[in-house]
Scaffold this motif. Structure first.
Motif, short mmCIF file in Angstrom:
data_model
loop_
_atom_site.label_atom_id
_atom_site.label_comp_id
_atom_site.label_asym_id
_atom_site.label_seq_id
_atom_site.Cartn_x
_atom_site.Cartn_y
_atom_site.Cartn_z
N HIS A 133 14.60 4.55 11.34
CA HIS A 133 13.93 5.03 10.14
C HIS A 133 12.59 4.31 9.96
N LEU A 134 11.61 5.06 9.47
CA LEU A 134 10.30 4.53 9.09
C LEU A 134 9.97 5.01 7.69
N ALA A 135 9.35 4.14 6.90
CA ALA A 135 9.00 4.52 5.53
C ALA A 135 7.89 3.60 5.03
N LEU A 148 7.85 -7.29 -1.68
CA LEU A 148 7.78 -5.94 -1.12
C LEU A 148 9.01 -5.16 -1.57
N ILE A 149 8.79 -3.91 -1.97
CA ILE A 149 9.87 -3.04 -2.44
C ILE A 149 9.97 -1.82 -1.54
N ASP A 150 11.14 -1.57 -1.05
CA ASP A 150 11.40 -0.42 -0.16
C ASP A 150 11.51 0.84 -1.02
N ASP A 151 10.36 1.43 -1.36
CA ASP A 151 10.37 2.55 -2.31
C ASP A 151 10.21 3.92 -1.65
N HIS A 152 9.95 3.95 -0.34
CA HIS A 152 9.79 5.25 0.36
C HIS A 152 8.78 6.13 -0.36
N GLY A 153 7.66 5.54 -0.78
CA GLY A 153 6.72 6.29 -1.59
C GLY A 153 5.30 6.31 -1.06
#
Length: 276
Positions: free
Chosen positions: A199-201, A214-219
């Motif tokens: 997965h990449l985001a 850092l927040i993994d927000d997929h945004g």
């Protein structure tokens, strides 16, 4: 296989109309438990064109209560109908006493947790009649109870249960930044034979009093250091089914296809170098 994208409602009609070059579509299984409605009918049409990957978010594989047979039954029904080539969930928990929490909560990396997760994965694979993939989490702190490094924890789970790993490269980078370890060293500890998907985001940055989180927000688009880590991953593992995730502030389809194209270029360039 050409990289895939996460399927979003706003893109259904455009994909059906234009049939762009997408390796596969990934869906959150729980969004399609009800076998009716516009989204379900659209997915039936899309499945006739593209391979599907089923990414679940509700199994709660780290729950001491065990996996829900009812939830497994709904996932199996989805699998039987849509025949996804990959099925995955997360190294996390989200259920206790039949209360479902709207989050993928982290787990302490202990022997007790290891046994719980392995038991739940084995029950899941037996029920579904197939191998599943487990995604490494994004983390924002480390439990003081941790006694097993996360890469080793994942490796041992895969060896004991026969499951595979869905390696989220963005999650590795986010966790490494937040918790102060080397993402390259983490990646080096993962053997290629257990990796079934990548997965990449994008991530977001939040200023804290003493540091940046850092927040993994997929945004957003995939950030440059994550692309570099992905290049390392492909160089080590070879080509793997790769997905672009984008779940908040979802852009136009063209942007997702551009990001998938970048992943394809990395795979192709490394394959060319190795064959030269």
């Amino acid at each position: 296989m050409h990289p895939g994208i996460g399927l979003k409602h706003k893109h259904f009609q455009e994909i059906l109309r234009d049939k762009p070059d997408i390796g596969f579509l990934e869906v959150h299984t729980e969004n399609f438990f009800a076998p009716y409605g516009y989204s379900y009918k659209a997915l039936e049409k899309l499945r006739a064109i593209y391979p599907l990957s089923a990414h679940s978010v509700g199994l709660s594989l780290g729950s001491a209560d065990g996996v829900s047979t009812e939830h497994l039954g709904k996932i199996k029904k989805f699998i039987d109908i849509f025949e996804p080539f990959l099925v995955s969930d997360h190294l996390s928990w989200s259920r206790i006493d039949n209360v479902f929490l709207n989050d993928l909560l982290p787990l302490p990396l202990t022997e007790e947790t290891f046994n719980i997760v392995c038991d739940n994965i084995e029950k899941t694979q037996d029920f579904l009649g197939r191998k599943i993939l487990i995604e490494n989490p994004s983390t924002y702190l480390e439990f003081s109870a941790n006694i097993i490094p996360e890469p080793e924890f994942l490796n041992q789970i895969a060896r004991k249960t026969g499951c595979g790993i869905l390696l989220d490269v963005n999650n590795i980078f986010v966790s490494s930044s937040n918790n102060g370890f080397s993402p390259a060293e983490y990646l080096a500890e993962i053997p290629g034979d257990i990796v079934g998907e990548i997965h990449l985001a994008g991530f977001a940055k939040i200023a804290m009093e003493d540091r940046e989180m850092l927040i993994d927000d997929h945004g957003s688009r995939v950030h440059p250091p994550v692309w570099e880590l992905y290049r390392r991953a492909i160089n080590k593992f070879g080509a793997k089914p790769t997905l672009i995730e984008w779940d908040t502030d979802v852009p136009e389809l063209a942007i997702l296809l551009e990001e998938a194209g970048k992943a394809a270029e990395i795979i192709e360039s490394l394959q060319t170098l190795k064959s030269a």
